[in-house]
Scaffold this active site. Structure first.
Site, mmCIF file in Angstrom:
data_model
loop_
_atom_site.group_PDB
_atom_site.id
_atom_site.type_symbol
_atom_site.label_atom_id
_atom_site.label_comp_id
_atom_site.label_asym_id
_atom_site.label_seq_id
_atom_site.Cartn_x
_atom_site.Cartn_y
_atom_site.Cartn_z
ATOM 1 N N ASP A 22 -1.410 8.713 3.760
ATOM 2 C CA ASP A 22 -1.717 8.193 5.097
ATOM 3 C C ASP A 22 -0.545 8.287 6.060
ATOM 4 O O ASP A 22 -0.716 8.155 7.262
ATOM 5 C CB ASP A 22 -2.194 6.733 4.981
ATOM 6 C CG ASP A 22 -3.524 6.660 4.281
ATOM 7 O OD1 ASP A 22 -4.374 7.526 4.553
ATOM 8 O OD2 ASP A 22 -3.718 5.766 3.445
ATOM 9 N N HIS A 30 -12.006 6.085 5.222
ATOM 10 C CA HIS A 30 -11.400 7.304 5.762
ATOM 11 C C HIS A 30 -12.366 8.484 5.629
ATOM 12 O O HIS A 30 -13.276 8.448 4.812
ATOM 13 C CB HIS A 30 -10.143 7.660 4.966
ATOM 14 C CG HIS A 30 -8.971 6.757 5.208
ATOM 15 N ND1 HIS A 30 -8.250 6.188 4.185
ATOM 16 C CD2 HIS A 30 -8.378 6.353 6.357
ATOM 17 C CE1 HIS A 30 -7.253 5.460 4.690
ATOM 18 N NE2 HIS A 30 -7.323 5.537 6.008
ATOM 19 N N ASP A 74 0.809 -1.231 0.000
ATOM 20 C CA ASP A 74 0.000 0.000 0.000
ATOM 21 C C ASP A 74 0.838 1.275 0.000
ATOM 22 O O ASP A 74 0.292 2.364 0.206
ATOM 23 C CB ASP A 74 -0.903 0.014 1.246
ATOM 24 C CG ASP A 74 -2.039 -0.990 1.145
ATOM 25 O OD1 ASP A 74 -2.966 -0.744 0.355
ATOM 26 O OD2 ASP A 74 -1.997 -2.023 1.836
ATOM 27 N N ARG A 130 -9.215 3.498 11.650
ATOM 28 C CA ARG A 130 -7.756 3.691 11.547
ATOM 29 C C ARG A 130 -7.223 4.811 12.463
ATOM 30 O O ARG A 130 -6.045 4.825 12.795
ATOM 31 C CB ARG A 130 -7.389 4.043 10.098
ATOM 32 C CG ARG A 130 -7.790 2.976 9.061
ATOM 33 C CD ARG A 130 -6.806 1.838 9.035
ATOM 34 N NE ARG A 130 -7.173 0.815 8.063
ATOM 35 C CZ ARG A 130 -6.720 0.787 6.809
ATOM 36 N NH1 ARG A 130 -5.927 1.729 6.359
ATOM 37 N NH2 ARG A 130 -7.074 -0.202 6.012
ATOM 38 N N ARG A 172 0.792 -1.738 7.414
ATOM 39 C CA ARG A 172 1.311 -0.536 6.751
ATOM 40 C C ARG A 172 2.398 0.152 7.579
ATOM 41 O O ARG A 172 3.060 1.061 7.096
ATOM 42 C CB ARG A 172 0.162 0.444 6.442
ATOM 43 C CG ARG A 172 -0.851 -0.142 5.472
ATOM 44 C CD ARG A 172 -1.687 0.925 4.816
ATOM 45 N NE ARG A 172 -0.855 1.897 4.116
ATOM 46 C CZ ARG A 172 -1.307 3.020 3.575
ATOM 47 N NH1 ARG A 172 -2.591 3.312 3.665
ATOM 48 N NH2 ARG A 172 -0.507 3.861 2.949
ATOM 49 N N CYS A 220 -4.871 10.551 -1.830
ATOM 50 C CA CYS A 220 -4.041 9.612 -1.079
ATOM 51 C C CYS A 220 -2.750 9.269 -1.784
ATOM 52 O O CYS A 220 -1.866 8.660 -1.191
ATOM 53 C CB CYS A 220 -4.823 8.360 -0.714
ATOM 54 S SG CYS A 220 -5.087 7.290 -2.055
HETATM 55 C C1 CIR Z 1 -5.500 0.927 2.897
HETATM 56 O O1 CIR Z 1 -6.448 0.203 3.184
HETATM 57 O O2 CIR Z 1 -4.793 1.436 3.767
HETATM 58 C C2 CIR Z 1 -5.167 1.171 1.447
HETATM 59 N N1 CIR Z 1 -5.499 0.033 0.680
HETATM 60 C C3 CIR Z 1 -5.915 2.364 0.924
HETATM 61 C C4 CIR Z 1 -5.503 3.625 1.582
HETATM 62 C C5 CIR Z 1 -6.165 4.808 0.976
HETATM 63 N N2 CIR Z 1 -5.754 5.979 1.632
HETATM 64 C C6 CIR Z 1 -6.337 7.162 1.508
HETATM 65 O O3 CIR Z 1 -7.324 7.287 0.824
HETATM 66 N N3 CIR Z 1 -5.835 8.166 2.181
#
Ligand code: CIR
Length: 268
Positions: free
Chosen positions: A70, A163, A64, A135, A89, A262
């Site tokens: 993030d 999110h 990711d 999260r 992550r 993101c």
């Molecule tokens: C996750 O689940 O962390 C990633 N597959 C997607 C994160 C997306 N992040 C965002 O939109 N800020």
């Protein structure tokens, strides 16, 4: 004070060969090559409008890692580095912290019991809106507030979306976008209930919830390709607010719950 300004620096991170193992809310197969091509086009697009773009190599141990937003929350010259909510992550943030420090930002690492994903934090230029989600927790809000003291922090509960910014983003300092869905309406109602909307922002509902995530770069805004009903709303808004909008294909990144904001960290 650090009002919302056009970014001059962007940090992006490439899509790893292991992207097929990225976290997903809905398990659908991922086409790694298509994701890489869409990401590359996104980066080329950002380069058109942001003077300095730092492109970091992908990390195959972190499928990711391209969802770099993030890993940090940047306001003014400060960057709060995440302890991300998803254990798989954790570790992505190390290179980001070094990179942001080298770029001249003051960094602080959030620590247990705080967990935060940058996708839950929206800086509007007036407020720091934080979504409490699966999260991001209240301890993160405390630690963030102790570090970024220049703006009021407003918290909302995020339910039914990964999110905050999965269903909300900023079009310009006065226009907030919300996805036309329960999560979007709930967030708007919570903000309104706290006196954050009226007199500060004009909320606009976006018909396709995922398309409510746009990338603000001052006068230039990226919107997601493939959502004609939402695009019609953006065309009208752009005309009213003297903005230029550009369509960016994100279909494969969206399958891993990513969106436009993101894939970059932007700062002035
Ligand atoms: C996750 O689940 O962390 C990633 N597959 C997607 C994160 C997306 N992040 C965002 O939109 N800020």
């Amino acid at each position: 004070m650090y009002p919302l300004v056009s970014p001059v620096t962007a940090v992006v991170r490439n899509v790893p060969a292991t992207f097929a193992k990225a976290l997903q809310q809905n398990q659908v197969p991922l086409d790694v090559e298509l994701a890489q091509a869409q990401h590359a086009a996104y980066v080329e697009g950002v380069k058109e409008f942001v003077r300095k773009v730092i492109v970091l190599s992908a990390d195959v141990n972190h499928p990711d890692c391209c969802f770099i937003e993030d890993t940090a929350v940047i306001v003014g010259g400060k960057a709060a580095i995440s302890l991300m909510g998803a254990p798989s992550r954790r570790g992505e943030e190390k290179l980001i912290r070094t990179t942001l420090r080298e770029a001249g930002l003051r960094t602080v690492l959030l620590d247990f019991p705080a967990t935060m994903d940058g996708g839950d934090v929206l800086f509007t230029g007036k407020h720091l809106i934080v979504g409490l989600s699966k999260r991001t927790n209240a301890d993160a809000v405390k630690q963030l507030g102790a570090f970024i003291t220049e703006f009021p922090i407003v918290t909302v509960k995020v339910e039914g979306s990964l999110h905050l910014k999965s269903v909300m983003s900023i079009f310009d300092p006065e226009i907030l976008l919300f996805g036309e869905c329960k999560a979007g309406h709930d967030i708007l109602a919570q903000l309104r209930g706290q006196g954050v909307i009226d007199g500060h922002y004009h909320p606009v509902m976006i018909p396709d919830p995922v398309a409510s995530n746009v990338l603000y770069m001052g006068r230039n805004i990226f919107i997601q390709d493939g959502f004609p009903a939402s695009e019609a709303v953006f065309i009208q808004l752009a005309g009213q607010r003297n903005k230029q909008i550009f369509k960016v294909p994100m279909s494969e990144l969206i399958k891993a719950d990513g969106a436009l904001t993101c894939c970059s960290l932007l700062f002035a």
